[in-house]
Write a protein that holds these residues in place. Sequence first.
Motif, short mmCIF file in Angstrom:
data_model
loop_
_atom_site.label_atom_id
_atom_site.label_comp_id
_atom_site.label_asym_id
_atom_site.label_seq_id
_atom_site.Cartn_x
_atom_site.Cartn_y
_atom_site.Cartn_z
N MET A 280 0.50 -1.14 0.03
CA MET A 280 0.33 0.03 -0.28
C MET A 280 0.40 0.93 0.11
N THR A 281 0.02 2.18 -0.36
CA THR A 281 1.22 3.57 -0.47
C THR A 281 0.50 4.72 0.29
N ARG A 282 1.10 5.18 0.70
CA ARG A 282 0.88 6.81 1.50
C ARG A 282 1.42 7.90 0.91
N ALA A 283 0.96 8.83 1.86
CA ALA A 283 1.33 10.01 1.79
C ALA A 283 1.71 10.85 2.99
N ILE A 284 2.82 11.22 2.83
CA ILE A 284 3.55 12.41 3.91
C ILE A 284 3.76 13.75 4.08
N ILE A 285 3.09 14.27 4.49
CA ILE A 285 3.78 15.74 4.03
C ILE A 285 4.30 16.11 5.17
N THR A 286 5.70 16.76 5.67
CA THR A 286 6.47 16.95 6.72
C THR A 286 7.84 18.38 6.43
N ASP A 287 7.51 19.17 7.17
CA ASP A 287 9.07 20.03 6.82
C ASP A 287 10.09 19.34 8.50
N ARG A 288 9.51 18.73 8.71
CA ARG A 288 10.86 17.50 9.38
C ARG A 288 11.89 16.75 9.33
N ILE A 289 11.89 16.68 8.01
CA ILE A 289 13.32 16.44 7.38
C ILE A 289 14.87 17.17 7.20
N ASP A 290 15.37 16.66 7.79
CA ASP A 290 17.11 17.60 7.42
C ASP A 290 17.68 18.68 6.86
N ASP B 288 -4.33 18.54 4.47
CA ASP B 288 -4.09 20.39 4.94
C ASP B 288 -3.78 21.27 3.92
N PRO B 289 -5.05 21.29 3.35
CA PRO B 289 -3.90 22.10 2.08
C PRO B 289 -3.30 23.32 2.74
N ALA B 290 -3.38 23.99 3.75
CA ALA B 290 -2.31 25.12 3.81
C ALA B 290 -0.90 24.73 4.53
N LEU B 291 -1.06 22.82 4.67
CA LEU B 291 0.26 22.39 5.11
C LEU B 291 1.46 22.07 3.03
N CYS B 292 -0.28 21.26 2.81
CA CYS B 292 0.06 21.31 0.92
C CYS B 292 1.66 22.40 0.11
N PRO B 293 2.45 21.61 -0.20
CA PRO B 293 3.79 21.41 -1.03
C PRO B 293 3.07 22.07 -2.62
N GLY B 294 3.41 23.06 -2.74
CA GLY B 294 2.99 23.29 -4.40
C GLY B 294 3.48 21.80 -5.26
N GLY B 295 3.13 22.60 -6.66
CA GLY B 295 3.06 21.52 -7.93
C GLY B 295 4.29 21.24 -8.41
#
Length: 150
Positions: free
Chosen positions: A1-11, A104-111
């Motif tokens: 299964m594939t899932r997506a993460i949006i994070t700002d915690r990657i060094d 959360d649209p506010a956290l989503c990176p651009g395309g």
Amino acid sequence: MTRAIITDRIDATDGARQLVLVLDEPDSVGEQAVLALGNYGYEGDGVLYIVATDAWIEHTREGDVLTADVMAYPLTDLDVTAFTEMSAHAPEAHRLLRVRTTVDPALCPGGDEAVAVWFAEPSDTDDDVIAAINAAEEWPLLFAPRPATD
């Protein structure tokens, strides 16, 4: 299964938001094809770069739904004949995998940003994935943005 993460915690991203597709049992034909793209990666900076002349990930958001499509040109050791969905931006490229998730649209990176792909164990949490990427013992695939069209 594939899932997506949006994070700002990657060094390595210095706090920028990063979209990471996580494949935790690549058993579908599309997931196996994405796994095979690692053979085309170029090593550097703790990642395997996948250049847009081979493959890329297009991602768009409508409301709170993020859709990420892994696209690839026909490659020597990658049989794309099973993939009948083609790219609207590069008609000779095939869609290998589509991932949809609520965000959360506010956290989503651009395309237009690069997208990372990580291969995880099914029991790995999002925190486990982020910690593993930051530990840099194994490298994620980093897909370049979609190639420019004429």
